[in-house]
Write a protein that holds these residues in place. Structure first.
Motif, PDB file in Angstrom:
ATOM      1  N   ASP A  29      31.095  38.927  46.933  1.00 50.41           N
ATOM      2  CA  ASP A  29      31.681  37.798  47.429  1.00 50.41           C
ATOM      3  C   ASP A  29      32.279  36.983  46.061  1.00 50.41           C
ATOM      4  OD1 ASP A  29      29.193  37.337  47.129  1.00 50.41           O
ATOM      5  OD2 ASP A  29      29.293  35.232  47.804  1.00 50.41           O
ATOM      6  N   ARG A  36      32.690  34.316  44.714  1.00 46.41           N
ATOM      7  CA  ARG A  36      31.918  33.054  44.479  1.00 46.41           C
ATOM      8  C   ARG A  36      32.618  32.040  43.381  1.00 46.41           C
ATOM      9  NH1 ARG A  36      25.437  35.109  43.949  1.00 46.41           N
ATOM     10  NH2 ARG A  36      25.747  36.412  46.043  1.00 46.41           N
ATOM     11  N   ASN A  79      38.208  27.335  37.549  1.00 44.93           N
ATOM     12  CA  ASN A  79      37.076  28.301  37.893  1.00 44.93           C
ATOM     13  C   ASN A  79      36.772  29.249  36.678  1.00 44.93           C
ATOM     14  OD1 ASN A  79      35.349  28.646  40.598  1.00 44.93           O
ATOM     15  ND2 ASN A  79      37.547  27.663  40.892  1.00 44.93           N
TER      16      ASN A  79
END
Ligand SMILES: Nc1ncnc2c1ncn2[C@@H]1O[C@H](COP(=O)(O)OP(=O)(O)OP(=O)(O)O)[C@@H](O)[C@H]1O
Length: 242
Positions: A81, A83, A93
């Motif tokens: 995943d 994340r 991010n």
């Protein structure tokens, strides 16, 4: 089985063991990986692939080694995943925790190279599964890791997206040549991408294959087909049904 790679590389571990309760999962594993090698780690479900990867990532304080245990400080981990933090834009991010003055510029360029140049300012929730994984890959590679540890990063993607991700990962990795350990269930993925395939079985590295095929690889190449059958058999799959 003790495995010695041709030259002493960035990953070197001696007699790594790990159990949970009474159950031994990794039993005295010794492994060297030369710099820049792309290693795929195969094994049946529950054979300990993730456990080994977590130990390599330094995420498991209870993994016991005797003697050497060396991995580079600059290691990135890519999970199944993505994340991504949902309250930050995609580009934030990527740059989170990155200490370089050109972080934004470098992150933009990395987003371009994974085909997400137009997604820098959107929320992660607006991305598809494949786009999220591309963003996660971009975040990992932006750190210019010496070692990239990837735990089934494409496991949740559909077959077509997965094939595109193979090409993308290969191209990006070719640029800087980090050492890579890729955990996968997918024998073809391992054969298409890696220089070396390890099979984990009964707590040990039961097989260690070099994949000396040029890129781009063809699934129809006789060596590919032969190694595929060997690996599927090792994983307990009846190859005459495949
Ligand atoms: N934190 C934990 N506590 C107890 N048992 C664990 C823990 N983590 C892993 N195990 C056990 O260790 C074994 C190996 O798990 P691991 O996740 O490493 O296997 P895997 O090869 O990655 O499996 P899969 O392919 O299904 O993801 C399994 O039997 C699992 O139940």
């Amino acid at each position: 089985m003790t495995i010695h790679a041709p030259s002493f590389g960035p990953v070197s571990l001696r007699n790594l063991s790990r159990g949970f309760g009474q159950k031994t999962i990794l039993n005295d594993i010794t492994l060297d990986i030369p710099r820049g090698q792309f290693v795929a780690l195969l094994g049946e479900s529950g054979s300990g692939k993730t456990t080994l990867l977590r130990a390599l990532a330094g995420l498991d304080d209870d993994a016991v080694t005797q003697g050497d245990f060396r991995t580079p400080r600059n290691t990135s981990v890519l999970f199944q995943d993505a994340r991504l933090l949902p309250w930050m834009s995609v580009i934030d991010n990527l740059t989170l925790g990155l200490r370089r003055s050109d972080a934004k510029v470098a992150a933009s360029a990395m987003l371009d190279s994974v085909g997400l140049g137009d997604k820098a300012d959107v929320w992660p929730a607006t991305l598809s599964g494949g786009q999220k994984q591309r963003a996660a890959l971009a975040r990992s590679l932006l750190r210019q890791p010496e070692l990239l540890l990837a735990d089934e990063p494409f496991g949740a993607l559909d077959a077509l997206t997965r094939m595109r991700m193979h090409g993308l990962l290969f191209r990006l990795v070719e640029r800087r040549k980090p050492t890579v350990v890729l955990v996968t269930h997918d024998v073809d993925e391992a054969l298409l991408l890696s220089d070396r395939i390890l099979v984990l079985k009964d707590g040990r590295i039961a097989e260690d294959h070099q994949v000396a095929l040029p890129h781009p690889r063809s699934t129809g190449h006789p060596t590919f087909v032969e190694l595929r059958q060997t690996l599927l058999r090792s994983l307990g799959v009846e190859t005459n049904l495949v």
